[in-house]
Structures are given as structure tokens and as C-alpha cells.
Design a protein around this motif. Structure first.
Motif, PDB file in Angstrom:
ATOM      1  N   VAL A  60      64.804   7.481 -36.835  1.00 61.27           N
ATOM      2  CA  VAL A  60      64.679   6.262 -36.249  1.00 61.27           C
ATOM      3  C   VAL A  60      65.057   6.560 -34.793  1.00 61.27           C
ATOM      4  O   VAL A  60      64.319   5.778 -33.968  1.00 61.27           O
ATOM      5  CB  VAL A  60      66.060   5.434 -36.809  1.00 61.27           C
ATOM      6  CG1 VAL A  60      66.298   4.272 -35.839  1.00 61.27           C
ATOM      7  CG2 VAL A  60      65.610   5.082 -38.221  1.00 61.27           C
ATOM      8  N   ASP A  61      65.869   7.591 -34.289  1.00 67.50           N
ATOM      9  CA  ASP A  61      66.041   7.488 -32.995  1.00 67.50           C
ATOM     10  C   ASP A  61      64.870   8.106 -32.084  1.00 67.50           C
ATOM     11  O   ASP A  61      64.809   7.792 -30.988  1.00 67.50           O
ATOM     12  CB  ASP A  61      67.197   8.532 -32.720  1.00 67.50           C
ATOM     13  CG  ASP A  61      68.544   8.008 -32.893  1.00 67.50           C
ATOM     14  OD1 ASP A  61      69.709   8.683 -33.258  1.00 67.50           O
ATOM     15  OD2 ASP A  61      68.700   6.760 -33.258  1.00 67.50           O
ATOM     16  N   VAL A  65      61.709   8.267 -33.436  1.00 67.90           N
ATOM     17  CA  VAL A  65      60.137   7.850 -33.725  1.00 67.90           C
ATOM     18  C   VAL A  65      59.345   7.325 -32.531  1.00 67.90           C
ATOM     19  O   VAL A  65      58.086   7.502 -32.483  1.00 67.90           O
ATOM     20  CB  VAL A  65      60.135   6.838 -34.775  1.00 67.90           C
ATOM     21  CG1 VAL A  65      60.688   5.392 -34.425  1.00 67.90           C
ATOM     22  CG2 VAL A  65      58.694   6.566 -35.382  1.00 67.90           C
ATOM     23  N   ALA A  66      59.963   6.485 -31.419  1.00 71.50           N
ATOM     24  CA  ALA A  66      59.451   5.775 -30.416  1.00 71.50           C
ATOM     25  C   ALA A  66      58.779   6.929 -29.447  1.00 71.50           C
ATOM     26  O   ALA A  66      58.100   6.835 -28.627  1.00 71.50           O
ATOM     27  CB  ALA A  66      60.347   4.837 -29.814  1.00 71.50           C
ATOM     28  N   PRO A 103      51.619   8.692 -30.916  1.00 72.94           N
ATOM     29  CA  PRO A 103      51.267   7.488 -31.758  1.00 72.94           C
ATOM     30  C   PRO A 103      50.294   8.292 -32.642  1.00 72.94           C
ATOM     31  O   PRO A 103      49.658   9.210 -32.304  1.00 72.94           O
ATOM     32  CB  PRO A 103      50.652   6.527 -30.953  1.00 72.94           C
ATOM     33  CG  PRO A 103      50.630   7.036 -29.744  1.00 72.94           C
ATOM     34  CD  PRO A 103      51.314   8.339 -29.570  1.00 72.94           C
ATOM     35  N   GLY A 104      49.877   7.649 -33.803  1.00 65.70           N
ATOM     36  CA  GLY A 104      48.971   8.089 -34.952  1.00 65.70           C
ATOM     37  C   GLY A 104      49.448   8.805 -35.762  1.00 65.70           C
ATOM     38  O   GLY A 104      50.696   8.483 -36.443  1.00 65.70           O
ATOM     39  N   ARG A 117      53.530   9.679 -35.813  1.00 66.38           N
ATOM     40  CA  ARG A 117      54.412   8.727 -36.070  1.00 66.38           C
ATOM     41  C   ARG A 117      54.156   8.172 -37.417  1.00 66.38           C
ATOM     42  O   ARG A 117      55.347   7.763 -37.874  1.00 66.38           O
ATOM     43  CB  ARG A 117      53.863   7.578 -34.897  1.00 66.38           C
ATOM     44  CG  ARG A 117      55.332   6.835 -34.354  1.00 66.38           C
ATOM     45  CD  ARG A 117      54.908   5.761 -33.676  1.00 66.38           C
ATOM     46  NE  ARG A 117      54.993   6.278 -32.227  1.00 66.38           N
ATOM     47  CZ  ARG A 117      54.478   5.810 -31.054  1.00 66.38           C
ATOM     48  NH1 ARG A 117      53.742   4.602 -31.421  1.00 66.38           N
ATOM     49  NH2 ARG A 117      54.777   6.034 -30.029  1.00 66.38           N
ATOM     50  N   ALA A 118      52.988   7.996 -37.818  1.00 67.00           N
ATOM     51  CA  ALA A 118      52.780   7.462 -39.336  1.00 67.00           C
ATOM     52  C   ALA A 118      53.572   8.330 -40.231  1.00 67.00           C
ATOM     53  O   ALA A 118      54.383   7.845 -41.142  1.00 67.00           O
ATOM     54  CB  ALA A 118      51.357   7.610 -39.355  1.00 67.00           C
ATOM     55  N   SER A 147      57.248   7.981 -40.211  1.00 66.02           N
ATOM     56  CA  SER A 147      57.675   6.676 -40.853  1.00 66.02           C
ATOM     57  C   SER A 147      57.725   6.931 -42.189  1.00 66.02           C
ATOM     58  O   SER A 147      58.573   6.311 -42.961  1.00 66.02           O
ATOM     59  CB  SER A 147      56.801   5.702 -40.342  1.00 66.02           C
ATOM     60  OG  SER A 147      56.503   5.632 -38.961  1.00 66.02           O
TER      61      SER A 147
END
Lengths: 171, 200
Positions: free
Chosen positions: A124-125, A127-128, A132-133, A136-137, A140
Motif C-alpha cells: 500500500v505504501d 504501489v504509487a 504503472p502497468g 503495479r497490476a 495490486s
């Protein structure tokens, strides 16, 4: 010398009919590698805890733990693959992990619950910060699975299984 | 722009998020719908699903077929879905989203949303506790999927964090409902069946 990396940016982990090529700066890939390797270390520590702890569990808890051990191994393998795709060297499982001295089923369940919680917090800390892509998927999908593990372990401990609406916000 | 237009926009954006993996992926409608949605559209989709969840949990609680234990569980999950809806609604307002989705006001409207999201079952046809559990698992699966897809579209760091926290909680809901649906030791593997949660 890495000058950049071309990555596919689609719609999460599924296929996309219109993939878009993006160039991710090598600094982003370095950040990905660092975070993913931290996650790998934690996943392998959790694997070690499940491996050591399963013999002390019975019934439903033992059955669930065996399944989650396999899932944690899948997480570690997936993350290692992502590190390699990012051009990094993936961390491996260590020979020894300090798991404290759990004496029985309750101690094991608490240890496993704590480790799963640490994983969720890390994801959670971070992931940002991840690219991306696919990276990150994947994170998640893993994060949500670890949250499910937490739910079952907390339930086995007689604790509220899903105490907060925003997981990792205060757990 | 009235509510009907907004609902069409939401559904078109929802198609962009979910239709790529279905047998309709090759159809002209699906091709037109696969333009990546904006952050506002993504928020509208997840809010729409959260409001459907709120409606569904309320209907289940009003059905009078839940045991005391399941009633307590559904009440708890309803509370968390309401928190999700409030948070997403606030974000939608922040990004300037106009005409936010509303909670379904009739059973017929809610059944239509189930159909739109390809969720098995209907509110009109749900009579027993097990039916409610299955229906809720279906809707929670769609919620997981929507957040999973949102994680690949959203860029704002705070919004990403929020979506991650909520996605994890929806996965917990899925597991709790599955534990209720499959309560015996032999069925434990149904509680967390996959190492990677991507929803349905």
C-alpha cells in the motif's frame, strides 16, 4: 549502461487491444527493482514462517496455511520475474530467517498475521511509486491476496477479521 | 446532462475496463469502448459499484432470511461499503466529476445493473441466505475487478493508495462471504482460491 527501458502499458494484468509503448526512465526501473526486492525479501520470510509453522497447526488452520504457503511462493516468483524484466537482479530466499520463538499454534498464527500485515503495508505504501502497468497490476493483485490471508488468520485468532474499511490505514 | 446520460457514460467507461477480457472483445461496440477512461470516469465506475454493494447489503438485511451471525457480518460489510462510497465520492468531487452516480432506487434498476455487470443472479430471484451470499460474492468480485483495473489507470498517488486500500478490503469481503458459503474444513481452499486477486 541502461539508458531506458521500453515497456508495455496496457490495462492492468489482462490483455489490451490497444497497448501503448512507453519509455520508462532507467531511474524508475531502479526504483521498481529496489521496492520489488524488499517485497521479495518479505515474501520469502513469510514463506519461511509458513513452512516452519504448519507442523504446529491443526485442522482448518493447517489446511489454510498450506494453501497460503503455495500462494506466497507464487508471489515471490512473480516478483522475481518482474525484477528480471526491469533489468535487475532478484533477491533469493535466504538460508535463515529470525522468526522469534513461537511455541504453539497461537504464536504461529500471530507471527503469520504480523508478516502478512507487513506485506500489505509495504504494498500500500509503495504501489504509487511503482511503474504503472504490469508491475503495479501484479502488486495490486498480490496485495489483495495478502489481505485475504490476513482475514483468515485473524479469524483463526478470534480477532475481527476485517476491522478497517481501508486496509493498512490503521491496522 | 441528466442522470440517464451519466449512466450511459458510466457504462461505456465500465465497458472499457471490463469488456476486453470477454467473448465480446472483438465486437465493434467493444472496440469503440476500449478507449482508456479518465480518472473521473474510473471513479464514477467504482462509485457506481460501491453504491450497488450498499443497496445489495441493505436488501439482504431487509430480507429477514439471514441468521444472527450472517446478519452481523452483512451489517459490518455494509458499514465498510458506505465508507468506501463516501471516500470515492469525495475524490470524484475533487477531480470535478459532475452528476455522480446514485444508489439504485428500485429493485428493477438494481437488477439491470447486475445484468450490465454480468453478475449472476437477480434481486427478485434471491430468497435464501445462500442465494444472498452468492449474489454478494458476485458483486464483490466485480468490485475487485474494477479496483484492479483502476490501479492501472489512476495516476494520482493519493488516489492510488486509496484504491489499493479499498481493493484489499473488497478482497477481504469476498473471503468472508466465501467462508460463510463454504464453512467446513473440507471447503477451506474456497476461501482464498487464487494467489492473485483480479476480480471477475
Amino acid at each position: 549502461m541502461l539508458v531506458g527501458a521500453v515497456v508495455l502499458d496496457g490495462c492492468g494484468g489482462g490483455s489490451s487491444s490497444t497497448p501503448v509503448l512507453q519509455t520508462a526512465p532507467s531511474s524508475d526501473r531502479t526504483v521498481d527493482v529496489e521496492i520489488l526486492n524488499r517485497a521479495i525479501d518479505l515474501e520469502f520470510k513469510t514463506v519461511a514462517a509458513y513452512t516452519a509453522g504448519i507442523p504446529l497447526l491443526n485442522g482448518t488452520a493447517a489446511k489454510a496455511a498450506k494453501q497460503y504457503l503455495s500462494q506466497e511462493l507464487s508471489h515471490a516468483n512473480e516478483l522475481q520475474g518482474l525484477v528480471k524484466e526491469a533489468g535487475g537482479t532478484a533477491h533469493q530466499q535466504k538460508a535463515y530467517y529470525d522468526l522469534g520463538r513461537p511455541r504453539g499454534a497461537t504464536d504461529i498464527l500471530m507471527l503469520l498475521s504480523r508478516l502478512e500485515n507487513q506485506q500489505v503495508r509495504l504494498y500500500v505504501d509503495q504501489v504509487a511509486v511503482l511503474s504503472p502497468g504490469p508491475v503495479r497490476a501484479a502488486v495490486s493483485a498480490i496485495l489483495a491476496n495478502d489481505a485475504q490471508h490476513m482475514t483468515v488468520l485473524r479469524s483463526a485468532l478470534g480477532r475481527p477479521p476485517a476491522p478497517t474499511a481501508f486496509v493498512a490505514a490503521s491496522d | 446532462m441528466g442522470p440517464a446520460t451519466t449512466r450511459r457514460q458510466i457504462l461505456c467507461a465500465a465497458l472499457a475496463l471490463v469488456v476486453a477480457e470477454t467473448e465480446l472483445a472483438g465486437s465493434p461496440a467493444a472496440q469503440a469502448a476500449t478507449t482508456p477512461p479518465t480518472e473521473g470516469q474510473v471513479l464514477a465506475i467504482v462509485l457506481s459499484i460501491e453504491l450497488l454493494l450498499v443497496f445489495a447489503y441493505k436488501q439482504a438485511l431487509a430480507s429477514d432470511v439471514l441468521t444472527l451471525g450472517q446478519g452481523a457480518l452483512f451489517h459490518h460489510l455494509l458499514g465498510q461499503e458506505r465508507e468506501h462510497a463516501r471516500a470515492i465520492s469525495a475524490e470524484l468531487t475533487r477531480v470535478g466529476g459532475a452528476n455522480p452516480p446514485q444508489e439504485p432506487t428500485t429493485i428493477a434498476a438494481a437488477d439491470q445493473e447486475l445484468l450490465n455487470y454480468r453478475i449472476p443472479g437477480t434481486f427478485t430471484g434471491t430468497h435464501k441466505q445462500k442465494d444472498w451470499l452468492r449474489l454478494m460474492v458476485g458483486i464483490e468480485s466485480v468490485a475487485e475487478r474494477a479496483y484492479y483495473k483502476a490501479m492501472s489507470t489512476v495516476e494520482d498517488p493519493e488516489l492510488l493508495r486509496l484504491c489499493a486500500e479499498i481493493m484489499a478490503n473488497e478482497a477481504q469481503h469476498w473471503t468472508l462471504l466465501s467462508m460463510a458459503l463454504h464453512p467446513t474444513e473440507d471447503e477451506v481452499n474456497n476461501w482464498v482460491p487464487s494467489a492473485f486477486v483480479e476480480g471477475a
